[in-house]
Design an enzyme around this catalytic site. Structure first.
Site, PDB file in Angstrom:
ATOM      1  N   SER A  35     -10.627  -0.367   3.871  1.00 39.51           N
ATOM      2  CA  SER A  35     -12.020  -0.013   3.649  1.00 39.51           C
ATOM      3  C   SER A  35     -12.889  -0.226   4.876  1.00 39.51           C
ATOM      4  O   SER A  35     -12.693   0.421   5.898  1.00 39.51           O
ATOM      5  CB  SER A  35     -12.537  -0.795   2.436  1.00 39.51           C
ATOM      6  N   LYS A  37      -7.973   3.159   2.325  1.00 39.57           N
ATOM      7  CA  LYS A  37      -8.970   3.122   1.242  1.00 39.57           C
ATOM      8  C   LYS A  37     -10.302   3.541   1.851  1.00 39.57           C
ATOM      9  O   LYS A  37     -10.958   2.774   2.544  1.00 39.57           O
ATOM     10  CB  LYS A  37      -9.057   1.719   0.649  1.00 39.57           C
TER      11      LYS A  37
END
Length: 390
Positions: A305, A330
């Site tokens: 992320s 992600k």
């Protein structure tokens, strides 16, 4: 914080991107989500960004919750079913208590016992770090101990994130002061200890002072203030010292903090682009970062992320050599909304891209130099070839 398990867990345990990012790669030590300005959080999703049905997706979940409440049923359970039907892989629904814990984690606090752990290849859960002054430390638990059970439930072979949920008592919204019984093993010795959960503080940035002309800055998660801590660590590094930015096991964090961290190494310019329901937006570094120090970004499959966003910016901008193994992948954007009973739904609305326009979701970032077991040593070797680090 360390750990190697991606978030391939059940919705009951994971409940979506944000909560799993809070609990990633660590036992009872919350990290954070990947929150975008005005856009929620960064996780991953199975469907395209800005798809035409994202607005309907939100409306369907809200409608299901409202109808359930009117019928005297659980709005949260109805919302969870609607999210499941939607195909939003990282959509999530949180109780009020869960969301409060989530927000506390963003502030660098968490409720737990102070264990970091990872799952070994044979499925065992091994303690990799114990927070000083934590309940786990007071109980005599040390690095290398094996965690065998939590409240009588065996944990061998389970994803780390499921073990985290058991330790934190997610199913009952367990608070600080509640008890949790751990089954442990050290060599041939097995024993159990009952600990009381406590409110603890994360230590998201650690700095290993210059050794052989190298400063290692380890960022475990992008909680509030981490970006400033990274900038301070860079300023305080000895003149000419090369830097290894260790993002291994970094499960994500506030994207604004990742951008602030990027500003330590970039003189302004693009960090990432993202979209929310099709509207394109951009994130930029502040001017004035140190662009001269040799820099290596160290990553692995637990780099996710916001940590991937930072890695992608440094790689695409030619600022760092990336060493390690492929990152998790992600890269979606979630938007939170409050449901009638006070619970919160976070649903996917878009994705982010690196400065070169590459998507991260589902693919991750491939390092410039592959390294596994001796990754830190390899990073030092690479760094020594980038310029004068003495």
């Amino acid at each position: 914080m360390s750990g190697r398990d991606p978030f391939c867990q059940s919705r009951r345990f994971g409940r979506g991107a944000a909560l799993t990012l809070v609990f990633a790669s660590v036992l009872a030590a919350g990290a954070a989500t990947g929150s975008f300005p005005d856009a929620g959080s960064a996780g991953s999703a199975a469907r395209p960004a800005g798809s035409a049905d994202t607005v309907g997706h939100h409306e369907d979940v809200a409608r299901a919750a409202a109808e359930a409440m009117a019928a005297g049923k659980s709005p949260m359970e109805a919302a969870e079913r609607a999210v499941s039907r939607s195909g939003d892989r990282w959509g999530a629904v949180y109780s009020q208590g869960e969301y409060q814990e989530f927000e506390e984690a963003l502030d660098g606090q968490y409720t737990g016992v102070g264990l970091w752990a990872r799952r070994e290849r044979d499925g065992r859960i091994e303690v990799t770090k114990v927070a000083a002054g934590s309940p786990a430390s007071s109980a005599g638990i040390t690095k290398g101990d094996r965690l065998r059970s939590v409240d009588g439930e065996k944990v061998d072979g389970r994803p780390v994130t499921e073990v985290v949920s058991l330790l934190r008592g997610d199913a009952t919204d367990a608070a600080a002061g509640t008890e949790v019984t751990l089954g442990l093993e050290r060599g041939t010795r097995t024993w159990s200890r009952t600990l009381r959960r406590a409110t603890l503080s994360t230590d998201s940035v650690t700095v290993q002072k210059a050794v052989a002309g190298v400063t290692v800055i380890t960022v475990a998660a992008f909680t509030k203030g981490v970006g400033d801590d990274v900038q301070a660590a860079v300023r305080q590094a000895p003149a000419g010292a090369g830097i290894i930015l260790d993002l291994r096991g970094n499960s994500g964090g506030l994207v604004t903090e990742a951008v602030t961290a990027a500003s330590a190494f970039l003189d302004g310019g693009l960090v990432a682009t993202y979209d929310v329901d099709g509207a394109q937006r951009a994130l930029h570094a502040d001017p004035g970062g140190d662009t001269t120090r040799p820099l290596v970004a160290l990553v692995d499959g637990g780099t996710m992320s916001a940590a991937e966003l930072l890695t992608g910016a440094l790689k695409d901008r030619g600022r760092a050599v990336v060493v390690g193994s492929r990152t998790f992948g992600k890269g979606s954007v979630q938007m939170p909304s409050r449901l009638p009973d006070g619970s919160v739904a976070e649903l996917t609305v878009g994705h982010y891209r690196t400065p070169s326009g590459r998507g991260v979701d589902g693919t991750g970032i491939t390092p410039d130099v592959e390294a596994d077991g001796a990754a830190l040593e390899r990073a030092r070797t690479v760094l020594s070839g980038l310029g004068d680090t003495t």
